[in-house]
Design an enzyme around this catalytic site. Structure first.
Site, PDB file in Angstrom:
ATOM      1  N   LYS A 173      25.144 -26.106   2.743  1.00  0.00           N
ATOM      2  CA  LYS A 173      26.959 -25.951   2.215  1.00  0.00           C
ATOM      3  C   LYS A 173      26.251 -27.025   1.777  1.00  0.00           C
ATOM      4  O   LYS A 173      26.508 -28.466   1.942  1.00  0.00           O
ATOM      5  CB  LYS A 173      27.655 -26.374   3.358  1.00  0.00           C
ATOM      6  CG  LYS A 173      27.330 -24.609   4.053  1.00  0.00           C
ATOM      7  CD  LYS A 173      27.736 -23.627   3.478  1.00  0.00           C
ATOM      8  CE  LYS A 173      28.492 -22.366   3.979  1.00  0.00           C
ATOM      9  NZ  LYS A 173      28.553 -21.143   3.318  1.00  0.00           N
ATOM     10  N   GLU A 223      22.637 -21.035  -4.299  1.00  0.00           N
ATOM     11  CA  GLU A 223      23.572 -19.408  -3.718  1.00  0.00           C
ATOM     12  C   GLU A 223      25.295 -19.946  -4.736  1.00  0.00           C
ATOM     13  O   GLU A 223      25.540 -21.002  -4.114  1.00  0.00           O
ATOM     14  CB  GLU A 223      23.638 -19.217  -1.912  1.00  0.00           C
ATOM     15  CG  GLU A 223      24.709 -17.508  -1.752  1.00  0.00           C
ATOM     16  CD  GLU A 223      24.632 -17.820   0.119  1.00  0.00           C
ATOM     17  OE1 GLU A 223      23.695 -18.678   0.859  1.00  0.00           O
ATOM     18  OE2 GLU A 223      25.396 -17.304   0.783  1.00  0.00           O
ATOM     19  N   LYS A 272      26.368  -9.685   2.826  1.00  0.00           N
ATOM     20  CA  LYS A 272      26.708  -9.393   4.007  1.00  0.00           C
ATOM     21  C   LYS A 272      27.832  -7.905   4.332  1.00  0.00           C
ATOM     22  O   LYS A 272      28.882  -7.761   3.511  1.00  0.00           O
ATOM     23  CB  LYS A 272      28.350 -10.069   4.143  1.00  0.00           C
ATOM     24  CG  LYS A 272      27.478 -11.597   4.304  1.00  0.00           C
ATOM     25  CD  LYS A 272      29.374 -13.040   3.747  1.00  0.00           C
ATOM     26  CE  LYS A 272      28.083 -14.479   3.720  1.00  0.00           C
ATOM     27  NZ  LYS A 272      29.456 -15.394   3.213  1.00  0.00           N
TER      28      LYS A 272
END
Ligand code: OSB
Ligand code: MG
Length: 380
Positions: A173, A223, A272
């Site tokens: 992240k 992302e 997802k």
């Protein structure tokens, strides 16, 4: 392949909504939240002929990733979704989806009951879930998602632990000022890992210099750098950077993915299942992308072992050709809800179960211990 599926009747006559609060082994920090516990909702569905199926609606406890959260999942299931499904004859997945089609959004809530439906179907047909969905793999590649840390040294240490645990595809992240220097430090320490970064919408086009600078680090992908509801700016950014952009937050449906691919906003899609409204939508979305030459991978929501088990099954579909955010259960919670852990082997892969149903035994005792609230709903 195209045999007629799901023609036998199935009727859900009772549902228990279980609000669980498993404690993370390590706090998980992103650009939007830092978590010590991961609230989640399990949907336990009972058929009139005695089958029990589980699904997970894995929204975050706060609506900072998407517009759902644990409380809205519980409310929507209780007030709208379960009343539309309970007692209804469900000959097919389309019949189930039709029950709650009028309800806009709330994909994670819907996925809770949809997953339970698939668990029931797989038991009824005595086949593993992946077979119902047309899976083609007997093992899936694992991946790990590492939270952001205050210093590059701390991130490098976490990457090292992941490499030592056998992970070969590592996602980290990032956030403004926790980006270029971190990527540089990780690459310097690990020249060969498959590395990707996830910004969770922390940037704007005004930051494009920093994002261009990331091109140097041979990233698998970047992302969701920009807004959670954007595709236009992502297309602009993709013109400026070499690293393929993967969209996560911006994609809620097959139509979103089509538009993003059309305008060049994404070269890869993170699916997802809970974000796009379920496993069947995920399958169709993955097939749409496949026709357009766009690979997909299965993202994660820090699900319990139940949610991860479903994600393993969907990851067996052909176009899930990139490793996703499915780690071993030992990476997530102090106490999980499966009797046996999900294990990542030395080849960085997870074996796909071949037994009927979910393929992982559910630990009812653990579920009881982790449940902070529950409610039962019966067909009237
Ligand atoms: O953006 O992919 C994300 C977890 C919660 C919310 C959003 C994200 C994530 C992860 C964790 O990256 C993935 C996992 O379940 O391992
Ligand atoms: Mg993401």
């Amino acid at each position: 392949m195209h045999r007629i599926m799901n023609i036998s009747p199935l009727r859900i006559v009772r549902v228990d909504l279980l609000h669980l609060r498993p404690r993370l082994r390590r706090p998980f920090e992103t650009s939007f939240v830092r978590l010590d516990d991961k609230d989640t909702v399990l949907v336990r569905a009972f058929t009139d002929d005695g089958l029990i199926g589980y699904g997970e609606a894995p929204a975050m406890p706060v609506p900072y990733y998407n517009d759902e959260c644990t409380d809205t999942v519980l409310l929507m299931l209780e007030r709208y979704i379960l009343p539309s499904v309970l007692g209804v004859e469900l000959p097919s997945i389309e019949a189930l989806q039709a029950c709650y089609a009028p309800i806009k959004g709330h994909h994670m809530a819907k996925t809770g009951i949809e997953a339970a439906y698939w668990h029931l179907r797989a038991q009824q047909e005595a086949r593993p879930l992946w077979e119902l969905w047309g899976g083609v793999r007997d093992r899936i590649e694992a991946g790990i998602s590492i939270g952001t840390e205050a210093t590059a040294e701390q991130v490098v240490e976490k990457v090292r632990a992941a490499v030592d645990a056998g992970y070969r595809r590592i996602k980290v992240k990032i956030a403004p000022n926790r980006d270029v220097a971190m990527a540089e430090a990780i690459r310097a320490a690990f020249p060969d890992i498959r590395l990707m970064l996830d910004a969770n919408s922390a940037y704007t086009l005004a930051d494009s210099d920093r994002l261009v600078a990331l091109d140097e680090f041979d990233l698998l992908m970047l992302e969701q750098p920009l807004d959670h509801d954007d595709i236009i700016d992502h297309a602009r950014l993709q013109e400026q950077i070499q690293t393929p952009i993967c969209l996560d937050e911006s994609i809620h449906s097959r139509a979103d993915a089509r538009k993003a691919i059309d305008i060049g906003a994404a070269r890869i899609i993170n699916i997802k299942p809970s974000r796009v409204g379920g496993f069947w939508e995920s399958k169709l979305l993955a097939e749409d992308c496949e026709r357009r030459g766009v690979p997909v991978w299965c993202g994660g929501m820090l699900e319990t072992g139940i949610g991860k088990a479903f994600n393993i099954h969907i990851s067996t579909l052909n176009n899930f050709s990139l490793p996703g955010d499915t780690s071993g259960t030992d990476q997530y919670f102090e106490q999980d809800v499966l009797c046996q852990p999900i294990v990542v082997g030395p080849d960085s892969c997870i074996e796909v179960p071949t037994t009927p149903g979910l393929g992982f035994e559910i630990d009812e005792q653990a579920i009881r211990l982790l449940t902070v609230a529950s409610r039962r709903f019966d067909a009237v």
